[in-house]
Write a protein that holds these residues in place. Structure first.
Motif, PDB file in Angstrom:
ATOM      1  N   GLU A   1      30.419   6.388  -2.170  1.00 35.44           N
ATOM      2  CA  GLU A   1      30.719   7.972  -3.063  1.00 35.44           C
ATOM      3  C   GLU A   1      31.446   8.290  -2.347  1.00 35.44           C
ATOM      4  O   GLU A   1      31.673   8.878  -1.857  1.00 35.44           O
ATOM      5  CB  GLU A   1      29.048   8.558  -2.499  1.00 35.44           C
ATOM      6  CG  GLU A   1      27.865   8.342  -2.912  1.00 35.44           C
ATOM      7  CD  GLU A   1      26.633   7.524  -3.045  1.00 35.44           C
ATOM      8  OE1 GLU A   1      26.478   7.607  -1.284  1.00 35.44           O
ATOM      9  OE2 GLU A   1      26.337   6.623  -3.386  1.00 35.44           O
TER      10      GLU A   1
ATOM     11  N   LEU B   1       0.652  -1.248  -0.410  1.00 35.00           N
ATOM     12  CA  LEU B   1       0.071  -0.178   0.051  1.00 35.00           C
ATOM     13  C   LEU B   1       0.886   1.151  -0.162  1.00 35.00           C
ATOM     14  O   LEU B   1       0.561   1.852  -0.998  1.00 35.00           O
ATOM     15  CB  LEU B   1      -0.795   0.337   1.191  1.00 35.00           C
ATOM     16  CG  LEU B   1      -1.695   1.375   1.432  1.00 35.00           C
ATOM     17  CD1 LEU B   1      -3.139   1.190   0.249  1.00 35.00           C
ATOM     18  CD2 LEU B   1      -2.239   1.620   2.131  1.00 35.00           C
TER      19      LEU B   1
ATOM     20  N   ALA C   1       1.969   1.423  -2.995  1.00 36.52           N
ATOM     21  CA  ALA C   1       0.877   2.174  -4.527  1.00 36.52           C
ATOM     22  C   ALA C   1       1.218   3.733  -3.779  1.00 36.52           C
ATOM     23  O   ALA C   1       0.578   4.640  -4.967  1.00 36.52           O
ATOM     24  CB  ALA C   1      -0.050   1.797  -3.867  1.00 36.52           C
ATOM     25  N   LEU C   2       1.244   3.770  -2.755  1.00 33.14           N
ATOM     26  CA  LEU C   2       1.131   5.722  -2.431  1.00 33.14           C
ATOM     27  C   LEU C   2       1.928   6.245  -3.344  1.00 33.14           C
ATOM     28  O   LEU C   2       1.701   7.456  -3.407  1.00 33.14           O
ATOM     29  CB  LEU C   2       0.640   5.377  -0.990  1.00 33.14           C
ATOM     30  CG  LEU C   2      -0.639   5.285  -0.566  1.00 33.14           C
ATOM     31  CD1 LEU C   2      -0.898   5.590   0.853  1.00 33.14           C
ATOM     32  CD2 LEU C   2      -2.077   6.368  -1.423  1.00 33.14           C
ATOM     33  N   ALA C   3       3.311   6.072  -3.024  1.00 36.55           N
ATOM     34  CA  ALA C   3       4.651   6.377  -3.579  1.00 36.55           C
ATOM     35  C   ALA C   3       4.804   6.518  -4.665  1.00 36.55           C
ATOM     36  O   ALA C   3       6.051   7.182  -5.097  1.00 36.55           O
ATOM     37  CB  ALA C   3       6.161   5.673  -2.183  1.00 36.55           C
ATOM     38  N   THR C   4       4.551   4.986  -5.782  1.00 37.09           N
ATOM     39  CA  THR C   4       4.810   5.522  -7.290  1.00 37.09           C
ATOM     40  C   THR C   4       4.818   6.527  -7.464  1.00 37.09           C
ATOM     41  O   THR C   4       4.224   7.542  -7.273  1.00 37.09           O
ATOM     42  CB  THR C   4       3.420   4.510  -7.181  1.00 37.09           C
ATOM     43  OG1 THR C   4       4.095   4.182  -8.655  1.00 37.09           O
ATOM     44  CG2 THR C   4       2.270   5.406  -7.688  1.00 37.09           C
ATOM     45  N   PRO C   5       5.355   6.808  -8.797  1.00 38.70           N
ATOM     46  CA  PRO C   5       6.391   5.186  -8.657  1.00 38.70           C
ATOM     47  C   PRO C   5       8.009   5.606  -8.362  1.00 38.70           C
ATOM     48  O   PRO C   5       8.986   4.822  -8.657  1.00 38.70           O
ATOM     49  CB  PRO C   5       7.207   6.823  -9.955  1.00 38.70           C
ATOM     50  CG  PRO C   5       6.967   7.982 -10.128  1.00 38.70           C
ATOM     51  CD  PRO C   5       5.677   8.140  -8.671  1.00 38.70           C
ATOM     52  N   HIS C   6       7.406   6.893  -7.202  1.00 41.76           N
ATOM     53  CA  HIS C   6       9.162   6.184  -6.822  1.00 41.76           C
ATOM     54  C   HIS C   6       9.181   4.862  -5.434  1.00 41.76           C
ATOM     55  O   HIS C   6       7.789   4.799  -5.115  1.00 41.76           O
ATOM     56  CB  HIS C   6       9.968   7.522  -5.632  1.00 41.76           C
ATOM     57  CG  HIS C   6       9.749   8.688  -6.815  1.00 41.76           C
ATOM     58  ND1 HIS C   6      10.422   8.429  -7.819  1.00 41.76           N
ATOM     59  CD2 HIS C   6       8.919  10.348  -6.564  1.00 41.76           C
ATOM     60  CE1 HIS C   6      10.619   9.746  -8.219  1.00 41.76           C
ATOM     61  NE2 HIS C   6       9.474  11.162  -7.899  1.00 41.76           N
TER      62      HIS C   6
ATOM     63  N   GLU D   1      15.079   6.878   2.801  1.00 43.15           N
ATOM     64  CA  GLU D   1      16.625   7.126   3.188  1.00 43.15           C
ATOM     65  C   GLU D   1      16.341   8.809   3.209  1.00 43.15           C
ATOM     66  O   GLU D   1      17.778   9.061   3.660  1.00 43.15           O
ATOM     67  CB  GLU D   1      17.021   7.126   1.523  1.00 43.15           C
ATOM     68  CG  GLU D   1      16.641   7.599   0.741  1.00 43.15           C
ATOM     69  CD  GLU D   1      17.495   7.140  -0.588  1.00 43.15           C
ATOM     70  OE1 GLU D   1      18.055   6.355  -0.864  1.00 43.15           O
ATOM     71  OE2 GLU D   1      17.368   7.603  -1.795  1.00 43.15           O
ATOM     72  N   LEU D   2      15.415  10.259   3.116  1.00 41.40           N
ATOM     73  CA  LEU D   2      15.700  11.372   3.609  1.00 41.40           C
ATOM     74  C   LEU D   2      15.754  11.177   4.928  1.00 41.40           C
ATOM     75  O   LEU D   2      16.321  12.309   5.618  1.00 41.40           O
ATOM     76  CB  LEU D   2      15.014  12.213   2.659  1.00 41.40           C
ATOM     77  CG  LEU D   2      14.854  12.141   0.919  1.00 41.40           C
ATOM     78  CD1 LEU D   2      14.394  12.550   0.938  1.00 41.40           C
ATOM     79  CD2 LEU D   2      16.533  12.112   0.802  1.00 41.40           C
TER      80      LEU D   2
ATOM     81  N   GLY E   1      30.872  12.638  -4.958  1.00 42.36           N
ATOM     82  CA  GLY E   1      29.250  12.189  -5.427  1.00 42.36           C
ATOM     83  C   GLY E   1      29.621  11.226  -7.120  1.00 42.36           C
ATOM     84  O   GLY E   1      28.057  11.041  -7.182  1.00 42.36           O
ATOM     85  N   VAL E   2      29.934  10.401  -7.054  1.00 40.91           N
ATOM     86  CA  VAL E   2      30.802   9.166  -8.290  1.00 40.91           C
ATOM     87  C   VAL E   2      30.297   7.649  -6.729  1.00 40.91           C
ATOM     88  O   VAL E   2      31.299   7.584  -6.533  1.00 40.91           O
ATOM     89  CB  VAL E   2      31.552   8.953  -8.940  1.00 40.91           C
ATOM     90  CG1 VAL E   2      31.371   7.818  -9.461  1.00 40.91           C
ATOM     91  CG2 VAL E   2      31.565  10.684  -9.794  1.00 40.91           C
ATOM     92  N   ARG E   3      29.453   6.716  -7.351  1.00 42.65           N
ATOM     93  CA  ARG E   3      29.189   5.480  -6.337  1.00 42.65           C
ATOM     94  C   ARG E   3      30.101   4.539  -6.841  1.00 42.65           C
ATOM     95  O   ARG E   3      29.937   4.048  -7.712  1.00 42.65           O
ATOM     96  CB  ARG E   3      27.694   4.993  -6.863  1.00 42.65           C
ATOM     97  CG  ARG E   3      27.759   3.571  -6.324  1.00 42.65           C
ATOM     98  CD  ARG E   3      27.095   3.544  -4.484  1.00 42.65           C
ATOM     99  NE  ARG E   3      25.894   4.397  -4.635  1.00 42.65           N
ATOM    100  CZ  ARG E   3      24.717   3.917  -4.904  1.00 42.65           C
ATOM    101  NH1 ARG E   3      24.100   2.326  -4.441  1.00 42.65           N
ATOM    102  NH2 ARG E   3      24.199   4.795  -4.076  1.00 42.65           N
TER     103      ARG E   3
ATOM    104  N   ARG F   1      13.012   5.957  -1.304  1.00 44.24           N
ATOM    105  CA  ARG F   1      13.482   6.621  -1.801  1.00 44.24           C
ATOM    106  C   ARG F   1      12.953   8.513  -0.918  1.00 44.24           C
ATOM    107  O   ARG F   1      13.631   9.523  -0.988  1.00 44.24           O
ATOM    108  CB  ARG F   1      13.317   7.556  -3.153  1.00 44.24           C
ATOM    109  CG  ARG F   1      13.516   6.186  -4.095  1.00 44.24           C
ATOM    110  CD  ARG F   1      15.249   6.419  -4.477  1.00 44.24           C
ATOM    111  NE  ARG F   1      16.481   5.984  -3.697  1.00 44.24           N
ATOM    112  CZ  ARG F   1      16.293   4.757  -3.430  1.00 44.24           C
ATOM    113  NH1 ARG F   1      15.500   4.095  -4.027  1.00 44.24           N
ATOM    114  NH2 ARG F   1      17.380   4.188  -2.970  1.00 44.24           N
ATOM    115  N   TYR F   2      12.426   7.554  -0.069  1.00 38.95           N
ATOM    116  CA  TYR F   2      11.741   8.900   0.894  1.00 38.95           C
ATOM    117  C   TYR F   2      12.276   8.644   2.367  1.00 38.95           C
ATOM    118  O   TYR F   2      12.700   9.356   2.756  1.00 38.95           O
ATOM    119  CB  TYR F   2      10.253   8.223   1.596  1.00 38.95           C
ATOM    120  CG  TYR F   2       9.183   8.701  -0.131  1.00 38.95           C
ATOM    121  CD1 TYR F   2       8.688  10.266   0.171  1.00 38.95           C
ATOM    122  CD2 TYR F   2       9.246   8.036  -1.576  1.00 38.95           C
ATOM    123  CE1 TYR F   2       8.087  10.961  -1.432  1.00 38.95           C
ATOM    124  CE2 TYR F   2       8.326   8.851  -2.017  1.00 38.95           C
ATOM    125  CZ  TYR F   2       7.703   9.900  -2.320  1.00 38.95           C
ATOM    126  OH  TYR F   2       7.133  10.191  -3.223  1.00 38.95           O
TER     127      TYR F   2
END
Lengths: 365, 375
Positions: A81, A16, A19-24, A31-32, A84-86, A28-29
């Motif tokens: 990182e 669920l 589906a709410l966070a889609t398309p991410h 980790e912030l 800036g590069v992984r 991605r939320y």
């Protein structure tokens, strides 16, 4: 049963949320808020940092719940990182696979040309969060533990066999374990104190240190048949586990071949062997579709040929393990330089760093 | 169309190519931690706005919460689509090797599936920019945006089509990838669009489910108020994105090219076409961010794969290069560029002969007069 139900319910909740966070991705939320809060990805937080020898650093890592543990001898992909590069590299945990708190240790030796190892040596600190992959690799002990075992390592190749040693002693293994390690000098031996302590505490563990640059070790110089006989006269009856720099690997293979016991040697390369390809039978042309470039096949890997043609395809390990360079071969036949396997189907994904064209090849780069 | 602009000599084209390649290399060499931090900072602001917007809309029946929530969600969608989505999917951050910011993996908060869009936009539009018959973004297969498109009575509806495209922009962008015009002329078969259609269906369904079912349902009896708020946020984003994007290539003075002219183009000639085929919008730093730095369309078209935050930094240099070769650098405020686009939409709705006399009498007369005098 209840645990299963609960997991099911939790997963429904996760669906669920997604589906709410889609398309991410929900990660991605999360980790912030904190990089360790991710639910889908495997990450690990550095909880302590020890500099064991002058050029190596040992990190204790607390992985998140996605981590499924490892088997002694396996490796894990670690991403950091840098500007800036992984960048990702493979490291083998050095701790016992049976650790109670789920943490594990990685020992990283700073190589002159090693971007990641030098960065970690200089910058690793408590709280650093690393990107991890699931543990993988076939360089492991059989589940029915052998009665006797010889563990051989050189330089920072010590980590997978150190893990084997610690796992076996943790399990209360009674069979004989010989641990033979090669280093320039005593000061270069990682885990020196831990090794001596283990050898002192367990009668069945014999520690042999071989120094290549100075006298004073149990053995001197590079791996030889004499070393092998001195360490484990019973080498023909059981498996030997070996991990080290290319020189040691080649030397040991020669000895085992000569003695007719090559099948007893189990190895893990931690530095890529130089890829050699016969340029004689290189025919045809390589077409780089996306960049509309064509070049005669030089017999080298497609990645090198693309670079020689001035293209900049993505790459990572350049040894066929990270899949960063994976591209679609639209037509033609390629050979995997590691195992000689041919890829003949069109529209097949191949790793260009370990694939050489056989005749005309078109690739979507 | 290209007659007004000075054609450069082959040497000049080569030199122009070298100047811009050097600038590009300098930017590439300088990419690093700052660029990573920037895009992640933008992501943080966008996600904060999104969470705040969705949160406020939990009380969507309370008008101030509806207004504030809709505003936050609109801003979130604009930033997600423009400064983050458009730019990440261009591959501007691929060098970071971060799967979360990789053009192959990223999806935006928009019904158009990234994969389809990348083909139409990154490949077709950015490669064949403003080449009539090749760049499908000239009028998007719906509008008449260039005199080179032959007029027919269908185009009388130009302003109406443009208005509809503005309101339903995300759906327009989605359907654009079907290439309806090519299907109609038979250049493309319906069966070839199977993959494109499947992705549209999946992405569209998820987006609709999120905005018009799940979030409204979470607010219980306020279902309708929340759904309306979400629709409004999508509409605001549509209008904004349409306006900015139409200012990129359609204001007066932007050149278009023919397939003949652009055959066997050199690097310098490609740069030349990109510069002349694009127009900038001037404004404040915040305005630039809200446009995804597409307000620097010229810089973007020169270096589509370089992080957009770099465009304002190099705008001065690009302008100086234009001046060096006597090339126009098309820029103006949003009002000026937008009204120029609006005028063009109306003007091109009618056949060219309708405007010939009233709009261009001066040039004709001067030319004819000059000819007479010479004679």
């Amino acid at each position: 049963m209840t645990a299963q139900l609960e997991r099911k319910r939790r997963f429904r909740g996760l669906h669920l949320l997604e589906a709410l966070a889609t398309p991410h991705s929900i990660d991605r939320y999360l980790e912030l808020l904190h990089p360790m809060l991710v639910l889908r990805e495997i990450r690990g937080e550095v909880t302590s940092v020890h500099r064991t020898t002058r050029d190596s650093v040992t990190l204790t890592i607390r992985p998140n719940r996605r981590w499924r543990g490892f088997t002694a001898g396996q490796h894990v992909r670690v991403g950091v990182e840098i500007n800036g590069v992984r960048h990702t590299r493979y490291y083998s945990p050095a701790t016992s696979e049976r650790s109670r708190d789920g943490r594990f240790e990685l020992t990283v030796k700073a190589h002159d040309s090693g971007r990641v190892s030098r960065w970690l040596h200089a910058n690793a600190r408590r709280g650093l969060v690393l990107h991890l992959s699931p543990a993988e690799g076939e360089f492991t002990l059989p589940t029915t533990r052998p009665d006797r075992v010889l563990l051989v390592s050189g330089g920072s190749g010590i980590t997978p066999v150190m893990s084997m040693l610690r796992t076996l002693t943790d399990e209360g293994h009674h069979g004989e374990i010989v641990f033979l390690h090669y280093a320039y000098t005593e000061a270069d031996v990682p885990y020196l104190n831990a090794l001596r302590e283990l050898a002192a505490r367990h009668d069945n563990v014999r520690l042999l240190l071989a120094y290549t640059d100075v006298e004073g070790g149990d053995l001197h110089g590079f791996f030889t048949e004499e070393h092998l006989r001195a360490a484990a006269p019973w080498f023909a009856e059981t498996d030997t586990y070996l991990c080290g720099p290319p020189g040691l690997m080649a030397g040991a293979r020669q000895v085992f071949d000569r003695l007719g016991v090559a099948h007893r040697l189990r190895t893990e390369d931690f530095a890529p062997p130089p890829i050699t390809v016969d340029a004689e039978d290189a025919t045809g042309e390589v077409t780089f579709g996306r960049s509309a470039t064509t070049a005669p096949n030089s017999g080298r890997t497609l990645l090198e040929q693309a670079e020689a043609a001035g293209l900049k395809p993505e790459f990572g390990c350049r040894m066929g393990i990270c899949f960063t360079c994976t591209s679609v071969k639209t037509s033609g036949c390629t050979r995997d330089v590691r195992n000689g396997e041919l890829s003949t189907d069109p529209e097949e994904e191949i790793q260009i760093c370990v694939s050489v064209p056989v005749g005309d090849v078109a690739i979507d780069i | 169309m290209t007659t007004k602009t000075p054609r450069l000599t082959p040497q000049q084209f080569e030199e122009l190519g070298k100047d811009l390649d050097a600038l590009r290399q300098r930017l590439l060499d300088d990419l690093g931690e700052e660029d990573r931090k920037y895009i992640y900072d933008v992501v943080k602001v966008q996600r904060a706005l999104e969470v705040a917007g969705r949160g406020l809309l939990m009380a969507s029946s309370f008008p101030p919460a509806w207004i504030a929530g809709t505003a936050a969600l609109s801003l979130s969608k604009i930033i997600d689509n423009m400064e983050i989505g458009h730019n990440v999917m261009h591959g501007q951050y691929d060098w970071m090797r971060d799967p979360a910011m990789n053009s192959k993996m990223f999806e935006w908060d928009n019904v158009a599936p990234g994969e389809n869009w990348k083909h139409s936009h990154n490949y077709i539009h950015h490669t064949y920019t403003n080449i009539l018959g090749k760049d499908r973004d000239i009028g998007y297969g719906v509008l008449r945006m260039d005199e080179g498109q032959r007029w027919n009575p269908y185009y009388l509806g130009n302003p109406a089509y443009a208005f509809a495209l503005m309101v339903f922009f995300e759906w327009g962008v989605m359907l654009h990838d079907l290439e309806v015009d090519n299907l109609r002329t038979g250049r493309k078969k319906w069966s070839e669009t199977a993959g494109v259609r499947r992705r549209m269906w999946h992405k569209g369904l998820k987006q609709v489910l999120k905005d018009y079912v799940l979030f409204p349902a979470l607010t219980g009896p306020q279902f309708v108020a929340t759904a309306t708020a979400n629709a409004t946020a999508n509409l605001v984003r549509n209008i904004w994105a349409f306006s900015i994007i139409f200012c990129g290539h359609f204001p007066t003075g932007v050149e278009s090219f023919t397939e003949d002219e652009t055959k066997d183009e050199t690097r310098g000639e490609w740069y030349f076409r990109q510069m002349l085929g694009s127009a900038n919008i001037s404004g404040s730093p915040l305005f630039h961010i809200m446009t995804g730095n597409l307000s620097h369309q010229i810089e973007h078209h020169l270096f589509p794969d370089i992080p957009a935050r770099r465009y304002p930094q190099i705008a001065g240099e690009v302008r100086a290069i234009c001046e060096k070769y006597g090339l126009p650098y098309n820029t103006g405020g949003l009002t000026k560029q937008l009204s120029s686009v609006a005028a063009k939409i109306v003007k091109l709705a009618l056949p060219d002969r309708f405007w010939r006399k009233p709009s261009n009498p001066g040039t004709r007369n001067v030319k004819e007069g000059r000819a007479l005098r010479v004679a």
